[in-house]
Write a protein that holds these residues in place. Structure first.
Motif, PDB file in Angstrom:
ATOM      1  N   LEU A  13       0.692  -1.231  -0.200  1.00 13.60           N
ATOM      2  CA  LEU A  13      -0.096   0.098   0.198  1.00 13.60           C
ATOM      3  C   LEU A  13       0.900   1.229   0.081  1.00 13.60           C
ATOM      4  CD1 LEU A  13      -2.795  -1.066   2.597  1.00 13.60           C
ATOM      5  CD2 LEU A  13      -3.112  -0.580  -0.042  1.00 13.60           C
ATOM      6  N   ASP A  14       1.945   1.284   0.884  1.00 15.11           N
ATOM      7  CA  ASP A  14       2.842   2.244   0.771  1.00 15.11           C
ATOM      8  C   ASP A  14       3.295   2.658  -0.621  1.00 15.11           C
ATOM      9  OD1 ASP A  14       2.455   2.560   3.380  1.00 15.11           O
ATOM     10  OD2 ASP A  14       4.222   1.612   4.003  1.00 15.11           O
ATOM     11  N   ALA A  15       3.910   1.577  -1.379  1.00 16.80           N
ATOM     12  CA  ALA A  15       4.367   1.722  -2.669  1.00 16.80           C
ATOM     13  C   ALA A  15       3.410   2.444  -3.550  1.00 16.80           C
ATOM     14  CB  ALA A  15       5.096   0.472  -3.289  1.00 16.80           C
ATOM     15  N   THR A  16       2.216   1.682  -3.570  1.00 18.79           N
ATOM     16  CA  THR A  16       1.041   2.276  -4.226  1.00 18.79           C
ATOM     17  C   THR A  16       0.809   3.735  -4.178  1.00 18.79           C
ATOM     18  OG1 THR A  16       0.103   0.036  -4.291  1.00 18.79           O
ATOM     19  CG2 THR A  16      -1.369   1.656  -4.919  1.00 18.79           C
ATOM     20  N   VAL A  56      -5.245   0.073  -5.565  1.00 21.46           N
ATOM     21  CA  VAL A  56      -5.329   1.513  -5.739  1.00 21.46           C
ATOM     22  C   VAL A  56      -6.416   2.068  -4.618  1.00 21.46           C
ATOM     23  CG1 VAL A  56      -5.803   3.321  -7.052  1.00 21.46           C
ATOM     24  CG2 VAL A  56      -4.329   1.440  -7.822  1.00 21.46           C
ATOM     25  N   GLY A  57      -7.654   1.151  -4.751  1.00 22.41           N
ATOM     26  CA  GLY A  57      -8.833   1.725  -3.921  1.00 22.41           C
ATOM     27  C   GLY A  57      -8.521   1.693  -2.405  1.00 22.41           C
ATOM     28  N   GLU A  58      -7.881   0.724  -2.014  1.00 21.79           N
ATOM     29  CA  GLU A  58      -7.653   0.580  -0.676  1.00 21.79           C
ATOM     30  C   GLU A  58      -6.376   1.702  -0.145  1.00 21.79           C
ATOM     31  OE1 GLU A  58      -6.951  -2.832   1.699  1.00 21.79           O
ATOM     32  OE2 GLU A  58      -8.316  -4.187   0.400  1.00 21.79           O
ATOM     33  N   SER A  59      -5.463   1.977  -1.160  1.00 19.69           N
ATOM     34  CA  SER A  59      -4.407   2.971  -0.977  1.00 19.69           C
ATOM     35  C   SER A  59      -5.057   4.251  -0.927  1.00 19.69           C
ATOM     36  CB  SER A  59      -3.450   2.774  -2.085  1.00 19.69           C
ATOM     37  OG  SER A  59      -2.816   4.085  -2.343  1.00 19.69           O
ATOM     38  N   VAL A  60      -6.125   4.630  -1.709  1.00 17.92           N
ATOM     39  CA  VAL A  60      -6.662   5.992  -1.778  1.00 17.92           C
ATOM     40  C   VAL A  60      -7.583   6.177  -0.454  1.00 17.92           C
ATOM     41  CG1 VAL A  60      -8.435   7.231  -2.669  1.00 17.92           C
ATOM     42  CG2 VAL A  60      -6.825   6.408  -4.299  1.00 17.92           C
ATOM     43  N   ARG A  61      -8.239   4.923  -0.011  1.00 16.69           N
ATOM     44  CA  ARG A  61      -8.895   5.271   1.035  1.00 16.69           C
ATOM     45  C   ARG A  61      -8.098   5.452   2.208  1.00 16.69           C
ATOM     46  NH1 ARG A  61     -14.376   3.551   0.460  1.00 16.69           N
ATOM     47  NH2 ARG A  61     -14.424   1.668  -0.906  1.00 16.69           N
ATOM     48  N   ARG A  62      -6.940   4.738   2.473  1.00 17.01           N
ATOM     49  CA  ARG A  62      -5.992   4.947   3.495  1.00 17.01           C
ATOM     50  C   ARG A  62      -5.656   6.141   3.693  1.00 17.01           C
ATOM     51  NH1 ARG A  62      -0.553   1.860   4.224  1.00 17.01           N
ATOM     52  NH2 ARG A  62      -0.035   3.281   2.627  1.00 17.01           N
TER      53      ARG A  62
END
Lengths: 185, 185
Positions: A13-16, A56-62
DNA sequence: AAAACTGAATAGATCGGTCTACATATTTTT
DNA sequence: AAAAATATGTAGACCGATCTATTCAGTTTT
């Protein structure tokens, strides 16, 4: 999920987030995500069976949650809304300049890229923005037009970030900061 | 360049603008451009030997010029700056809704995608925004803070467009329109 | 006839995604 | 406690599709 697994998931997630914030959804390849995170391909699809969209969805949400929390922090008793927004703009300017104009809004690029072509991600972006609007509204609750004002302030900040990135300059952020007092004064 | 050639070139730019506005730089493939424009592959590289970057660059510049011209049109004698911006927002809302949330700002998505990773295109976007800022500044010349105000108005409009696309709703445009009078009143 | 343009084949890289073999924990059974 | 069974996670080869770009003989336009 074991500890090791959780760490790998976080690294992905960090990298994304890093890559997507820099070059957007379409501009970020999963090969890059794998290379930057150091996680193997198999782990990516183990932790995110939904593939790129889920990642990407989880990354944006986070990222959205982190910023939403910051916006929702109890206000300094003696900081006016204008001063608060001013601080936000300064903080964003620092982040932007320090990252060599890579880190602006972690949502905006994805939002524009996917608004019309990827329903699940459009929805994620919309929800994140809604949460920010709610946080700002709460901060402006004293105003009769708090609803309109919250959206306007968010639009102003997002627009300033866009222009700052486009020009590779803090100048738009500073100009907007000077005008924010007219709006919120 | 013959007449036929000029038409093909234009069709390529039309298709590029349409597609890029919808899905951005990375989200638009040259195969799509060829399919939508109906132009042959060979023609693309004949008219745009610089490849995708040249094609998108010219397309963004062309779209930017069109909007810049509209912003620079001699003002209605009895239309205040606030009324003018109000009209712009309404027009953008129509365009956005009619296009099913595809057509927002023809520059913004490319600007965010390329800001940190594609110097030539970043420069194009920066120049287009600068020209818009200049046009707005001219319209606000009566104000002492016309410089700051022009950038702020542009940021506000760009931000409102971003939110409108993200939410697939005219609502942000309308809310911002109601607040613009506070800023320019 | 010359210049402008087209069309198709092709190259090599990269895309997102699947698959299987393997390793490491954790739990269950003996 | 040892052994067996199960769940969790890793590693990377591999797939077809698509990406941008190049080439160049042939056709159309001027």
């Amino acid at each position: 999920m074991g500890q090791k697994g959780a760490e790998t998931r976080d690294r992905l997630l960090d990298a994304t987030q890093e890559l997507v914030e820099t070059a957007g959804y379409f501009g970020t390849g999963l090969n890059q995500v794998i290379a930057v995170s150091g996680a193997p391909r198999g782990s990516l699809y183990f932790h995110f069976p939904g593939g790129k969209d889920q990642l990407v969805g989880e990354s944006v949400r986070r990222a959205g949650r982190a910023i939403g929390d910051a916006l929702g922090e109890p206000a300094d008793t003696d900081a006016s809304p204008a001063e608060f927004v001013d601080g936000v703009l300064r903080h964003l300017g620092d982040r932007l300049a320090e990252s060599d104009w890579r880190k602006g809004c972690p949502v905006a690029t994805v939002a524009l890229e996917t608004a019309a072509v990827n329903d699940p991600l459009q929805e994620v972006c919309s929800e994140v923005y809604s949460s920010w609007e709610a946080a700002l509204r709460a901060r402006l609750a004293s105003r009769p037009d708090a609803d309109d004002l919250a959206v306007t302030v968010l639009a102003l900040v997002e627009g300033a970030l866009l222009l700052a990135r486009a020009h590779r300059s803090r100048d738009p952020l500073e100009r907007v900061a000077r005008q924010i007092h007219t709006l919120l004064g």
